[in-house]
Scaffold this active site. Structure first.
Site, PDB file in Angstrom:
ATOM      1  N   HIS A   1     -28.633  40.915  51.235  1.00  0.00           N
ATOM      2  CA  HIS A   1     -27.803  41.155  50.048  1.00  0.00           C
ATOM      3  C   HIS A   1     -26.379  41.545  50.455  1.00  0.00           C
ATOM      4  O   HIS A   1     -25.406  40.933  50.024  1.00  0.00           O
ATOM      5  CB  HIS A   1     -28.470  42.267  49.221  1.00  0.00           C
ATOM      6  CG  HIS A   1     -27.718  42.688  47.997  1.00  0.00           C
ATOM      7  ND1 HIS A   1     -28.180  42.461  46.727  1.00  0.00           N
ATOM      8  CD2 HIS A   1     -26.534  43.340  47.837  1.00  0.00           C
ATOM      9  CE1 HIS A   1     -27.328  42.948  45.842  1.00  0.00           C
ATOM     10  NE2 HIS A   1     -26.307  43.488  46.497  1.00  0.00           N
ATOM     11  N   GLU A   2     -26.283  42.561  51.311  1.00  0.00           N
ATOM     12  CA  GLU A   2     -24.954  43.058  51.679  1.00  0.00           C
ATOM     13  C   GLU A   2     -24.173  42.024  52.483  1.00  0.00           C
ATOM     14  O   GLU A   2     -22.955  41.897  52.340  1.00  0.00           O
ATOM     15  CB  GLU A   2     -25.055  44.375  52.450  1.00  0.00           C
ATOM     16  CG  GLU A   2     -25.703  45.529  51.667  1.00  0.00           C
ATOM     17  CD  GLU A   2     -25.060  45.810  50.313  1.00  0.00           C
ATOM     18  OE1 GLU A   2     -23.882  45.444  50.106  1.00  0.00           O
ATOM     19  OE2 GLU A   2     -25.759  46.374  49.440  1.00  0.00           O
TER      20      GLU A   2
ATOM     21  N   HIS B   1     -22.415  39.674  50.256  1.00  0.00           N
ATOM     22  CA  HIS B   1     -21.098  40.168  49.844  1.00  0.00           C
ATOM     23  C   HIS B   1     -20.069  39.942  50.952  1.00  0.00           C
ATOM     24  O   HIS B   1     -18.927  39.584  50.699  1.00  0.00           O
ATOM     25  CB  HIS B   1     -21.169  41.671  49.552  1.00  0.00           C
ATOM     26  CG  HIS B   1     -21.927  42.017  48.307  1.00  0.00           C
ATOM     27  ND1 HIS B   1     -21.753  41.359  47.113  1.00  0.00           N
ATOM     28  CD2 HIS B   1     -22.856  42.980  48.060  1.00  0.00           C
ATOM     29  CE1 HIS B   1     -22.546  41.895  46.196  1.00  0.00           C
ATOM     30  NE2 HIS B   1     -23.224  42.882  46.743  1.00  0.00           N
TER      31      HIS B   1
ATOM     32  N   HIS C   1     -19.072  36.309  51.204  1.00  0.00           N
ATOM     33  CA  HIS C   1     -18.243  36.032  50.018  1.00  0.00           C
ATOM     34  C   HIS C   1     -16.794  36.456  50.285  1.00  0.00           C
ATOM     35  O   HIS C   1     -15.848  35.714  50.034  1.00  0.00           O
ATOM     36  CB  HIS C   1     -18.827  36.784  48.814  1.00  0.00           C
ATOM     37  CG  HIS C   1     -18.194  36.452  47.500  1.00  0.00           C
ATOM     38  ND1 HIS C   1     -18.504  37.117  46.340  1.00  0.00           N
ATOM     39  CD2 HIS C   1     -17.254  35.542  47.148  1.00  0.00           C
ATOM     40  CE1 HIS C   1     -17.801  36.621  45.331  1.00  0.00           C
ATOM     41  NE2 HIS C   1     -17.022  35.669  45.796  1.00  0.00           N
TER      42      HIS C   1
HETATM   43 ZN   LIG Z   1     -24.511  44.156  45.652  1.00  0.00          ZN
END
Ligand SMILES: [Zn+2]
Length: 629
Positions: free
Chosen positions: A413-414, A417, A420
């Site tokens: 998940h991290e 980011h 991204h």
């Molecule tokens: Zn998040």
């Protein structure tokens, strides 16, 4: 879910003390690494504290000198470009200076020196906020016609065009100078509700202690409740629920007053600025159509039979003859498997192959560098986040990695980011690289879905397969159904005030209880909800964040849709997805997602996630039957 990019958010967090809470100070404590700790390298930001301090002093001078631009924004295209270039230059350095201290303090919240530096950084941010507060109102006075002319003539304004037009979008909702002054002053009063709520819940409530069947004394603070609501003994869970919610019930009138005051504040601003309602005012910032919110609520309501199916599946897994609200949290499956950090890297890379070489290359680059702080250690901030605010450096990732499956999921998940941020940074100048929450959480939840699907493709025992399915379903319950229920509650209490009807704690409980019962199928005999639990609204701090929670639900839905498209071999899925990430903050999030084939104002994304949920439940049912459960 935590993520930090973009200065405006940082400023807000710093000023409001929301996400970046003050930590207790303790003298004499030193940051000490846990054995085998994998740590980030903060010297990529500044080689030393002295260098950081020199930058801070320079930034303070630059901030103080910024007033020279006031009154000049409408003088000429070049003058406007000068002012914007300078504000962005300062802001970029400020962000780098700020994250150096916030990361440093998160390594060890007991380190008084680190806390002091963090506090200095926050003060500098506040100075910056004050020094540049004239800009938006002045730009609005200059007006669209003149500024559009400037943008045409001055090449240097190109990279500022999105910001300028975004600011000018507020023109028709902007009042005269005197009225704007009154609104600005009123914000200190209307902001009081959230502050009172925080104080009451963090310092003033005396949390009860109960004796569990194990003989353990359990103190039911918020953290205690999170822990003990999941115990396996059902009588204990009931005791925890009844005691905890009675405590909140005792404050029903008080919390009703704070939330009512907050809602009245929202409607006051919406009305003053001539927005049709509080919802449209709240969504005007990121420019998200109201239709997104309303379609989400409508679609999720239509999907409640699937949610009820899930609750019955849980009942089957727990082996209970009936379901109560306190049966939501205990784990129904366990996994006897550890994942090292290397496992997490490998699984993340394997599961994200649908993203293609460019994405995977950035991920590998990040894995090989010193960008993350991995294991828990005394004094370290809990949870996980990615901080991408240092545009010229690289993203940083904080984890508290414990080798469970959830840790791998958080890891992926991290890093979603982080990549991204890398993609957006490569494709955009500083001015437009910072993206909105509405797209941010999508770039991370897509990874979680792909990780689950990747693991489920493997040759697994029934137990392990059921575990991953259960985690995926729990994620959908908590993120899609629960957050949408919150979103619906938030909308309803605003509508009550907008209709001129009185709102009280008692009324909020009635509204919330009605939603709890409807969502969990009380009338259908799926799950019985006791009236006392209708007070749960008082416990949710997110209601003080003005129509924020719906984005958790839209993100998991949009992310699932992208993941499904990739896994089903849609040839455009990869480029559509990467285009959204690369667009960063250069466009409005709703529009770019719509262009990429994920229209969050349509029912398709919500139907897609519910279809996946049903597929997972089919598989779980089959496994349970095989297991003879
Ligand atoms: Zn998040």
């Amino acid at each position: 879910m935590k993520r930090t990019t973009g200065v405006n958010r940082l400023i807000k967090a710093a000023l409001l003390g929301t996400t970046l809470a003050f930590a207790p100070m303790m003298h004499g404590a030193m940051a000490e690494d846990a054995p085998g700790q994998i740590r980030w390298d903060l010297s990529d930001l500044y080689p030393s504290v002295e260098a950081w301090n020199a930058t801070r002093e320079q930034v303070l001078k630059d901030v103080a000198a910024y007033s020279r631009f006031q009154g000049n924004l409408g003088k000429s295209a070049a003058a406007l470009a000068d002012a914007l270039d300078e504000v962005n230059r300062i802001e970029k350095e400020l962000a780098r200076m700020y994250i150096y201290t916030s990361l440093g303090s998160d390594e060890d919240l007991r380190d008084a020196k680190a806390q002091e530096r963090f506090s200095q950084a926050r003060t500098t941010y506040a100075e910056f906020g004050r020094a540049t507060a004239f800009m938006a109102p002045e730009l609005l006075t200059v007006g669209t016609k003149k500024i559009e002319g400037y943008i045409k003539r001055e090449k240097r304004l190109e990279k500022h065009a999105f910001f300028l037009r975004d600011t000018l979008r507020q023109e028709k909702y902007t009042l005269g100078l005197e009225a704007e002054g009154v609104l600005a002053n009123a914000s200190e009063v209307t902001g009081g509700a959230g502050n009172i709520y925080n104080l009451l819940t963090s310092a003033n409530i005396a949390w009860p202690t109960v004796k569990l069947s194990t003989g353990e004394d359990a103190t039911l603070s918020q953290a205690g409740y999170s822990k003990y609501r999941a115990v396996q003994n059902r009588e204990d869970r009931k005791l925890v629920f009844d005691t905890f919610w009675q405590t909140w019930k005792n404050y029903e009138a008080t919390f009703g007053q704070t939330l009512d005051t907050l809602v009245k504040g929202h409607t006051f601003y919406a009305k003053s600025r001539h927005y049709p309602n509080a919802l449209s005012y709240a969504l005007s910032g990121p420019n998200i159509p109201e239709e997104v919110y309303r379609t989400l609520v409508k679609s999720v309501n239509e999907s409640l039979p699937s949610f009820h199916r899930y609750l019955k599946l849980r009942q089957r897994m727990l082996g209970l003859s009936d379901m109560r609200y306190y049966d939501i949290y205990p784990e129904t499956t366990a996994l006897d498997r550890e994942f090292s950090v290397d496992d997490a890297k490998k699984l993340t890379l394997e599961s994200l192959t649908p993203f293609g070489e460019e994405y995977l290359g950035l991920l590998k680059q990040g894995f090989d560098a010193d960008w993350m702080h991995v294991y828990p250690q005394p004094g370290k901030r809990s949870g996980a986040y990615m901080n991408g605010a240092a545009y010229d450096v690289h993203p940083y990732v904080l984890l508290n990695y414990n080798k469970g499956f959830e840790d791998v999921s958080t890891f992926s998940h991290e890093w979603g980011h982080a990549v991204h941020t890398l993609l957006s940074r490569a494709a955009n100048p500083y001015e437009t690289y910072s993206y909105r929450t509405f797209t941010a959480e999508l770039a991370s939840t897509t990874n979680e879905v792909l990780l689950q699907e990747h693991l489920l493709k493997g040759d697994l025992s029934d137990e392990e397969r059921l575990y991953y399915i259960d985690r995926a379903l729990e994620g959908i319950r908590g993120t899609l159904f629960r957050q949408t229920m919150f979103a619906e509650f938030e909308l309803k209490i605003h509508e009550v005030v907008e209709a001129g009807e009185p709102l009280s704690g008692e009324k909020m409980t009635a509204i919330y209880l009605d939603l709890l019962k409807r969502y969990h199928g009380d009338a259908e005999g799926v799950m019985k909800i006791d009236d006392l639990y209708g007070i749960e609204w008082a416990y949710i701090p997110h209601f003080y964040r003005n129509f924020y929670v719906f984005q958790y639900a839209t993100s998991i839905s949009g992310g699932t849709m992208f993941a499904e498209r990739m896994l089903n071999g849609d040839p455009k899925a990869q480029s559509d997805y990467l285009n959204v990430l690369k667009a960063g903050g250069s466009r409005y999030p709703y529009e770019m997602l719509k262009e990429a084939g994920v229209d969050l104002a349509s029912e398709a994304p919500y139907q897609t996630i519910v279809a996946r949920m049903n597929r997972l439940m089919d598989e779980a049912d089959a496994i349970l039957t095989r297991m003879g459960k």
